[in-house]
Design a protein around this motif. Structure first.
Motif, mmCIF file in Angstrom:
data_model
loop_
_atom_site.group_PDB
_atom_site.id
_atom_site.type_symbol
_atom_site.label_atom_id
_atom_site.label_comp_id
_atom_site.label_asym_id
_atom_site.label_seq_id
_atom_site.Cartn_x
_atom_site.Cartn_y
_atom_site.Cartn_z
ATOM 1 N N VAL A 225 0.837 -1.208 0.000
ATOM 2 C CA VAL A 225 0.000 0.000 0.000
ATOM 3 C C VAL A 225 0.872 1.258 0.000
ATOM 4 N N LEU A 226 2.168 1.090 -0.274
ATOM 5 C CA LEU A 226 3.119 2.202 -0.296
ATOM 6 C C LEU A 226 3.847 2.228 -1.632
ATOM 7 N N LEU A 227 4.483 3.360 -1.915
ATOM 8 C CA LEU A 227 5.359 3.491 -3.077
ATOM 9 C C LEU A 227 6.731 3.921 -2.604
ATOM 10 N N ARG A 228 7.764 3.412 -3.244
ATOM 11 C CA ARG A 228 9.134 3.787 -2.895
ATOM 12 C C ARG A 228 9.559 4.931 -3.795
ATOM 13 N N SER A 229 9.872 6.092 -3.189
ATOM 14 C CA SER A 229 10.234 7.265 -3.987
ATOM 15 C C SER A 229 11.313 8.059 -3.245
ATOM 16 N N GLY A 230 12.438 8.311 -3.920
ATOM 17 C CA GLY A 230 13.514 9.073 -3.311
ATOM 18 C C GLY A 230 14.058 8.446 -2.047
ATOM 19 N N ALA A 238 -3.697 5.383 -5.299
ATOM 20 C CA ALA A 238 -4.948 4.832 -5.835
ATOM 21 C C ALA A 238 -5.197 3.430 -5.277
ATOM 22 N N PHE A 239 -6.471 3.189 -4.941
ATOM 23 C CA PHE A 239 -6.849 1.924 -4.304
ATOM 24 C C PHE A 239 -6.712 0.744 -5.267
ATOM 25 N N ALA A 240 -7.247 0.897 -6.483
ATOM 26 C CA ALA A 240 -7.318 -0.233 -7.408
ATOM 27 C C ALA A 240 -5.937 -0.810 -7.737
ATOM 28 N N PRO A 241 -4.927 0.004 -8.082
ATOM 29 C CA PRO A 241 -3.610 -0.582 -8.366
ATOM 30 C C PRO A 241 -2.999 -1.294 -7.158
ATOM 31 N N ALA A 242 -3.222 -0.731 -5.949
ATOM 32 C CA ALA A 242 -2.677 -1.375 -4.757
ATOM 33 C C ALA A 242 -3.357 -2.718 -4.509
ATOM 34 N N PHE A 352 -5.831 -6.111 4.048
ATOM 35 C CA PHE A 352 -5.674 -4.997 3.112
ATOM 36 C C PHE A 352 -6.516 -3.764 3.439
ATOM 37 N N PRO A 353 -7.808 -3.885 3.755
ATOM 38 C CA PRO A 353 -8.590 -2.663 4.008
ATOM 39 C C PRO A 353 -8.019 -1.822 5.148
ATOM 40 N N VAL A 354 -7.576 -2.465 6.225
ATOM 41 C CA VAL A 354 -7.025 -1.718 7.355
ATOM 42 C C VAL A 354 -5.677 -1.108 6.968
ATOM 43 N N ALA A 355 -4.846 -1.885 6.247
ATOM 44 C CA ALA A 355 -3.556 -1.361 5.799
ATOM 45 C C ALA A 355 -3.756 -0.150 4.893
#
Length: 396
Positions: A225-230, A238-242, A352-355
């Motif tokens: 549910v996270l993205l790695r950036s910098g 966005a919910f759907a891709p996660a 997933f929903p709680v995360a």
């Protein structure tokens, strides 16, 4: 006074529940009960000499289970010997046969222990109980009631086969909530549908009680549910891709372990159990450390697939000792795989929903992801030492 937000507390409780394992003094186990009828009963084998008996049983029970029931280890040295087993023959007969009932065409049969041998299964040594009956003719139906260990260990399972001379049927899986089965011998013990559902249940159950498999799955899902950036973790926008990413993780893991589960169960590849369990622990360490300092040249889906191949060998121990072939093996493999996938999806549905709701909080990024991954890595390191070196550190 600042009020605590309930969601982090809920998530912490959810992680504890998902990572919980049954706190029993006895390790989960199976026994294998083969009901031999007609030609199969009269034929000689490694357990019994040829006879005119129309119904007899071969019952493989783990020595660990028998030690738990009757105390085989007389000298307390933690090494069970043939002499200790023979010395407890009458106690073994009383403890096991009192927990097994067999009816032929509705008439209860008297059971007796005719012989006692030892064999090896993938998880250790088993006693082989050759059980005779007072059946006088081949029955059309048999009813089995199985209660071994259920009063002390609700995780125990009994796998019941029928063999009328053409090889064993697909097994019925008996547990505390379903401790009886009826075998229609005219249909070859035909229980394919019931056996399939039994193995679906076993697949669900096995993933839920397999703490190492559950923690591996949770460790993979934590950064989903996270993205790695910098060099930093940021909330996924966005919910759907996660959600799609997590489903891809689970599916990749399932596909991978299905391949090695099939290879190991059919005997194509049979790595040592100790090596498999050690490498599974190592895979959890690597996945957890990757959450703390992403260095692997793989995405989450790639990690799930690569390490899922290892976990499939671990799952295989459940099916390898069944001795099935043909349709029976196909039923077992398909049902077990469906069950594992359903069990994983249930974990995802709870996690997933709680995360997703907590992904933007410091609690999630620091406590759940970083502290959680570090704790998982430490636990897996203890497992690795236990499994590779035979130590006793955490005891589960």
């Amino acid at each position: 006074m600042r009020r605590l937000h309930p969601l982090p507390l809920l998530f912490a409780a959810l992680l504890a529940a998902l990572g919980a394992t049954p706190a029993a003094a006895h390790k989960p186990s199976d026994s294998y009960l083969r009901v031999l009828v007609g030609p199969a009963a009269r034929a000689g084998d490694a357990v019994a000499a040829p006879s005119d008996t129309p119904v007899r049983l071969r019952w493989d029970v783990s020595l660990k289970d028998l030690d738990f029931l009757v105390g085989l280890d007389a000298d307390g040295d933690s090494a069970l010997t043939w002499g200790e087993l023979k010395a407890k023959r009458s106690e073994i007969a009383a403890a096991t046969l009192s927990r097994l009932g067999l009816e032929a065409d509705g008439v209860p049969l008297t059971l007796r222990l005719d012989d006692l041998l030892v064999t090896d299964h993938s998880d250790g040594a088993y006693a082989v109980l050759a059980v005779g009956t007072d059946a006088e003719a081949e029955p059309a139906t048999l009813a089995v009631r199985y209660r071994l260990l259920f009063d002390a260990d609700p995780t125990h399972r009994g796998l019941v086969f029928v063999d009328a001379g053409e090889g064993p049927s697909a097994p019925a899986v008996l547990g505390p909530d379903a401790d009886a089965t009826r075998l229609d011998l005219a249909a070859g013990g035909g229980r394919s549908a019931a056996s399939f559902l039994g193995f679906v249940r076993e697949g669900v159950y096995h993933i839920w009680i397999g703490l190492d498999h559950v923690l591996f799955l949770i460790t993979l899902m934590l950064p989903a549910v996270l993205l790695r950036s910098g060099g930093r973790w940021t909330p996924a926008p966005a919910f759907a891709p996660a959600a799609g990413g997590i489903l891809a993780l689970v599916t990749s893991f399932t596909v991978a372990h299905s391949v090695t589960l099939w290879l190991a169960t059919t005997g194509w590849v049979e790595p040592p159990s100790r090596l498999v369990e050690s490498v599974i622990a190592a895979s959890i360490i690597v996945s957890a450390v990757h959450n703390l300092a992403p260095r692997l040249p793989l995405t989450g889906v790639g990690i799930a697939f690569a390490f899922g191949l290892l976990h499939g060998f671990g799952f295989a121990s459940v099916l390898r000792d069944l001795g099935l072939g043909g349709t029976g093996l196909g039923v077992a493999l398909l049902g077990f795989n469906v069950g594992v996938e359903l069990g994983q999806l249930a974990i995802v549905a709870a996690f997933f929903p709680v995360a997703w709701l907590l992904r933007a909080t410091a609690f999630y990024r620091v406590v759940a992801l970083r502290v959680g991954s570090a704790l998982v890595a430490l636990l897996a390191a203890a497992w690795l030492a236990e499994r590779a070196l035979g130590l006793e550190i955490v005891g589960f």
